[in-house]
Design a protein around this motif. Structure first.
Motif, mmCIF file in Angstrom:
data_model
loop_
_atom_site.group_PDB
_atom_site.id
_atom_site.type_symbol
_atom_site.label_atom_id
_atom_site.label_comp_id
_atom_site.label_asym_id
_atom_site.label_seq_id
_atom_site.Cartn_x
_atom_site.Cartn_y
_atom_site.Cartn_z
ATOM 1 N N ILE A 26 8.106 -16.695 -14.401
ATOM 2 C CA ILE A 26 7.167 -15.698 -14.051
ATOM 3 C C ILE A 26 7.066 -14.392 -14.037
ATOM 4 O O ILE A 26 6.304 -13.730 -14.499
ATOM 5 C CB ILE A 26 6.343 -16.573 -12.893
ATOM 6 N N ALA A 27 8.282 -14.076 -13.688
ATOM 7 C CA ALA A 27 8.461 -12.494 -13.702
ATOM 8 C C ALA A 27 8.531 -11.955 -14.942
ATOM 9 O O ALA A 27 7.913 -10.854 -15.190
ATOM 10 C CB ALA A 27 9.831 -12.064 -13.032
ATOM 11 N N VAL A 28 9.163 -12.635 -15.956
ATOM 12 C CA VAL A 28 9.194 -12.271 -17.492
ATOM 13 C C VAL A 28 7.768 -12.145 -18.004
ATOM 14 O O VAL A 28 7.346 -11.145 -18.568
ATOM 15 C CB VAL A 28 10.207 -13.193 -18.227
ATOM 16 N N ILE A 29 6.863 -13.411 -17.506
ATOM 17 C CA ILE A 29 5.493 -13.405 -18.077
ATOM 18 C C ILE A 29 4.818 -12.038 -17.358
ATOM 19 O O ILE A 29 4.135 -11.434 -18.166
ATOM 20 C CB ILE A 29 4.933 -14.412 -17.750
ATOM 21 N N GLN A 30 4.989 -11.881 -16.217
ATOM 22 C CA GLN A 30 4.178 -10.728 -15.678
ATOM 23 C C GLN A 30 4.578 -9.360 -16.029
ATOM 24 O O GLN A 30 3.800 -8.462 -16.654
ATOM 25 C CB GLN A 30 4.629 -10.677 -14.188
ATOM 26 N N PHE A 31 6.146 -9.212 -16.480
ATOM 27 C CA PHE A 31 6.384 -8.065 -17.199
ATOM 28 C C PHE A 31 5.639 -8.020 -18.802
ATOM 29 O O PHE A 31 5.424 -6.744 -19.096
ATOM 30 C CB PHE A 31 8.165 -7.968 -17.386
ATOM 31 N N ARG A 32 5.443 -8.983 -19.411
ATOM 32 C CA ARG A 32 5.012 -8.904 -20.789
ATOM 33 C C ARG A 32 3.534 -8.601 -20.809
ATOM 34 O O ARG A 32 2.965 -8.103 -21.565
ATOM 35 C CB ARG A 32 5.307 -10.245 -21.465
ATOM 36 N N ILE A 33 2.889 -9.160 -19.592
ATOM 37 C CA ILE A 33 1.533 -8.819 -19.578
ATOM 38 C C ILE A 33 1.102 -7.631 -19.178
ATOM 39 O O ILE A 33 0.385 -6.909 -19.663
ATOM 40 C CB ILE A 33 0.877 -9.940 -18.439
ATOM 41 N N PHE A 45 6.059 -3.556 -10.504
ATOM 42 C CA PHE A 45 7.149 -3.847 -9.477
ATOM 43 C C PHE A 45 6.540 -4.414 -8.290
ATOM 44 O O PHE A 45 7.092 -5.605 -7.747
ATOM 45 C CB PHE A 45 7.417 -2.329 -8.711
ATOM 46 N N THR A 46 5.327 -4.005 -7.595
ATOM 47 C CA THR A 46 4.702 -4.871 -6.533
ATOM 48 C C THR A 46 4.414 -6.208 -7.091
ATOM 49 O O THR A 46 4.513 -7.057 -6.003
ATOM 50 C CB THR A 46 3.381 -3.868 -6.063
ATOM 51 N N SER A 47 3.753 -6.282 -8.127
ATOM 52 C CA SER A 47 3.303 -7.908 -8.363
ATOM 53 C C SER A 47 4.497 -8.785 -8.688
ATOM 54 O O SER A 47 4.382 -10.039 -8.176
ATOM 55 C CB SER A 47 2.484 -7.907 -9.780
ATOM 56 N N VAL A 48 5.413 -8.342 -9.108
ATOM 57 C CA VAL A 48 6.804 -9.046 -9.146
ATOM 58 C C VAL A 48 7.325 -9.571 -8.029
ATOM 59 O O VAL A 48 7.779 -10.698 -7.623
ATOM 60 C CB VAL A 48 7.781 -8.371 -10.187
ATOM 61 N N THR A 49 7.385 -8.413 -7.123
ATOM 62 C CA THR A 49 8.046 -8.708 -5.817
ATOM 63 C C THR A 49 6.998 -9.753 -4.946
ATOM 64 O O THR A 49 7.493 -10.529 -4.256
ATOM 65 C CB THR A 49 8.356 -7.441 -4.962
ATOM 66 N N SER A 50 5.934 -9.525 -5.096
ATOM 67 C CA SER A 50 4.969 -10.284 -4.235
ATOM 68 C C SER A 50 4.737 -11.823 -4.807
ATOM 69 O O SER A 50 4.806 -12.585 -4.306
ATOM 70 C CB SER A 50 3.619 -9.823 -4.294
ATOM 71 N N THR A 51 4.994 -12.011 -6.189
ATOM 72 C CA THR A 51 5.309 -13.108 -6.622
ATOM 73 C C THR A 51 6.551 -13.808 -6.260
ATOM 74 O O THR A 51 6.702 -15.162 -5.903
ATOM 75 C CB THR A 51 5.408 -13.188 -8.161
ATOM 76 N N ILE A 52 7.539 -13.255 -6.259
ATOM 77 C CA ILE A 52 8.771 -13.889 -5.587
ATOM 78 C C ILE A 52 8.597 -14.229 -4.086
ATOM 79 O O ILE A 52 9.053 -15.201 -3.836
ATOM 80 C CB ILE A 52 9.954 -12.918 -5.847
ATOM 81 N N GLY A 53 8.187 -13.370 -3.269
ATOM 82 C CA GLY A 53 7.745 -13.437 -2.136
ATOM 83 C C GLY A 53 6.919 -14.795 -1.853
ATOM 84 O O GLY A 53 7.135 -15.622 -0.775
ATOM 85 N N ARG A 101 0.901 1.887 -13.591
ATOM 86 C CA ARG A 101 1.363 0.471 -14.295
ATOM 87 C C ARG A 101 2.773 0.216 -13.847
ATOM 88 O O ARG A 101 3.066 -1.090 -13.266
ATOM 89 C CB ARG A 101 1.372 0.686 -15.792
ATOM 90 N N PRO A 102 3.704 1.012 -13.941
ATOM 91 C CA PRO A 102 5.272 0.834 -13.313
ATOM 92 C C PRO A 102 5.106 0.407 -11.771
ATOM 93 O O PRO A 102 5.969 -0.427 -11.650
ATOM 94 C CB PRO A 102 5.958 1.828 -13.741
ATOM 95 N N VAL A 103 4.287 0.750 -10.756
ATOM 96 C CA VAL A 103 4.161 0.579 -9.797
ATOM 97 C C VAL A 103 3.708 -0.628 -9.740
ATOM 98 O O VAL A 103 4.019 -1.598 -8.668
ATOM 99 C CB VAL A 103 3.675 1.782 -8.887
ATOM 100 N N LEU A 104 2.663 -0.941 -10.291
ATOM 101 C CA LEU A 104 1.914 -2.379 -9.852
ATOM 102 C C LEU A 104 2.761 -3.519 -10.658
ATOM 103 O O LEU A 104 2.710 -4.780 -10.083
ATOM 104 C CB LEU A 104 0.575 -2.259 -11.202
ATOM 105 N N MET A 164 0.820 -0.977 -0.037
ATOM 106 C CA MET A 164 -0.027 0.018 0.109
ATOM 107 C C MET A 164 0.695 1.389 -0.103
ATOM 108 O O MET A 164 0.521 2.189 -0.793
ATOM 109 C CB MET A 164 -1.084 0.070 1.324
ATOM 110 N N VAL A 165 1.783 1.314 0.863
ATOM 111 C CA VAL A 165 2.744 2.378 0.773
ATOM 112 C C VAL A 165 3.498 2.700 -0.374
ATOM 113 O O VAL A 165 3.716 3.870 -0.946
ATOM 114 C CB VAL A 165 3.931 2.145 2.055
ATOM 115 N N ILE A 166 3.912 1.720 -1.111
ATOM 116 C CA ILE A 166 4.650 1.921 -2.445
ATOM 117 C C ILE A 166 3.324 2.417 -3.601
ATOM 118 O O ILE A 166 4.017 3.358 -4.447
ATOM 119 C CB ILE A 166 4.965 0.228 -3.111
ATOM 120 N N ILE A 167 2.373 2.057 -3.430
ATOM 121 C CA ILE A 167 1.282 2.375 -4.490
ATOM 122 C C ILE A 167 0.899 3.640 -3.919
ATOM 123 O O ILE A 167 0.554 4.695 -4.922
ATOM 124 C CB ILE A 167 0.125 1.341 -4.529
#
Length: 314
Positions: free
Chosen positions: A302-309, A240-248, A235-238, A197-200
């Motif tokens: 998965i991170a690459v797929i998220q970046f492309r989507i 970042f947060t989606s990729v880091t959440s996926t890694i987590g 979009r750039p913030v989303l 939330m803070v990042i967004i």
């Protein structure tokens, strides 16, 4: 009769030539400053090489060896082929992907909604609400996992006591496969929603006010403004947060280890928890290293797929 005189270069002329040949003072000063800078960076570089690069290389090499009786034998890709025959690897991946598919979208939606709400000018005590929302993310993993374990205890747990007030029967949160997954997802969502939330929120505050004014002049409502202005700008913030959440989600360990231990019936077993058991309980470090590198490759894909989507459309 005229006598030709030869002019000798004066001392000042020689100094001028030396000045032209020597680098400017600014460059000399920068060169002198770079030397201590390298020395200051050396401890960090040594620590990075010792505790990150070296273990990374050793784990990759170790994944090609099998150790038995203290003797390491080169087995090539057998450790990686073994993963496809191991049902627990597939089950741990399924648990991680379930958390990824269910928990990450729920958490992202909550984070975006809270950030949008806490960014409104009409809301009073915004700073206090932001602080309360962010506080769970600074709680230590072990501490909050233990607290959730106490809250979700079947007999006498606070959550079951609250349910009893409404006439609902006690739920075996940590010993039932379905409810154990719910407990893990709820604990992760509670901790990391405020962090995202803070990042967004920072991304929302970087949107120019002129865009909101233009949308208001054009007659756009709140939903249209959110959909056509807020979301594209975020979009750039989303990403970042989606990729880091996926890694987590793929690297989840503490919550599962403390809350359920990977159970019941390996329902909450994750790849990191499984490689921990293989490496530090069965001492099969070669196979554990292979699982770790499989997880690295899967996370990258998965991170690459998220970046492309989610990448910005031209």
């Amino acid at each position: 009769m005229t006598v030709a005189t030869v002019r000798r270069p004066s001392a000042e002329g020689s100094h001028d030539e030396n000045r032209r040949d020597s680098p400017p003072k600014g460059r000399r000063f920068a060169a002198r400053m770079q030397r201590p800078g390298l020395w200051f960076a050396l401890p960090a570089a040594v620590l990075l090489a010792l505790f990150f690069a070296y273990p990374l290389v050793v784990s990759l090499l170790q994944s090609f060896f099998r150790t038995s009786g203290g003797v390491s034998t080169f087995v090539g890709l057998d450790q990686y082929a073994r993963m496809f025959r191991d049902p627990l690897v597939l089950k741990s991946l399924g648990s991680a992907l379930l958390i990824l598919v269910v928990q990450v979208p729920i958490m992202m939606a909550l984070a975006v909604g809270l950030a949008y709400l806490l960014n409104q000018a009409w809301l009073r005590f915004r700073a206090g609400f932001r602080l309360l929302t962010f506080l769970p993310s600074i709680t230590t993993l072990v501490a909050y996992s233990v607290v959730f374990r106490v809250i979700m205890t079947t007999d006498g747990g606070m959550l079951n006591q609250v349910l009893a007030l409404f006439g609902a029967g006690p739920i075996d949160w940590l010993n039932n496969e379905w409810w154990a997954r719910v407990a893990v997802i709820a604990s992760i969502t509670w901790r990391w929603t405020g962090y995202n939330m803070v990042i967004i929120l920072a991304g929302l505050q970087s949107i120019p006010p002129e865009l909101y004014e233009a949308a208001r002049i054009d007659g756009a409502g709140r939903w249209q403004t959110f959909r056509h202005i807020v979301v594209p700008q975020l979009r750039p913030v989303l990403i970042f947060t989606s990729v880091t959440s996926t890694i987590g989600a793929l690297q989840l360990f503490d919550e599962n280890f403390i809350l359920t231990g990977g159970g019941p019936n390996n329902a909450t077993l994750t790849p990191v928890l499984y490689l921990y058991k293989i490496g530090f309980q069965q001492f099969d470090f070669g196979y554990a290293s292979a699982i770790a590198w499989m997880l690295v490759i899967l996370t990258g894909i998965i991170a690459v797929i998220q970046f492309r989507i989610m990448r910005e459309k031209p």
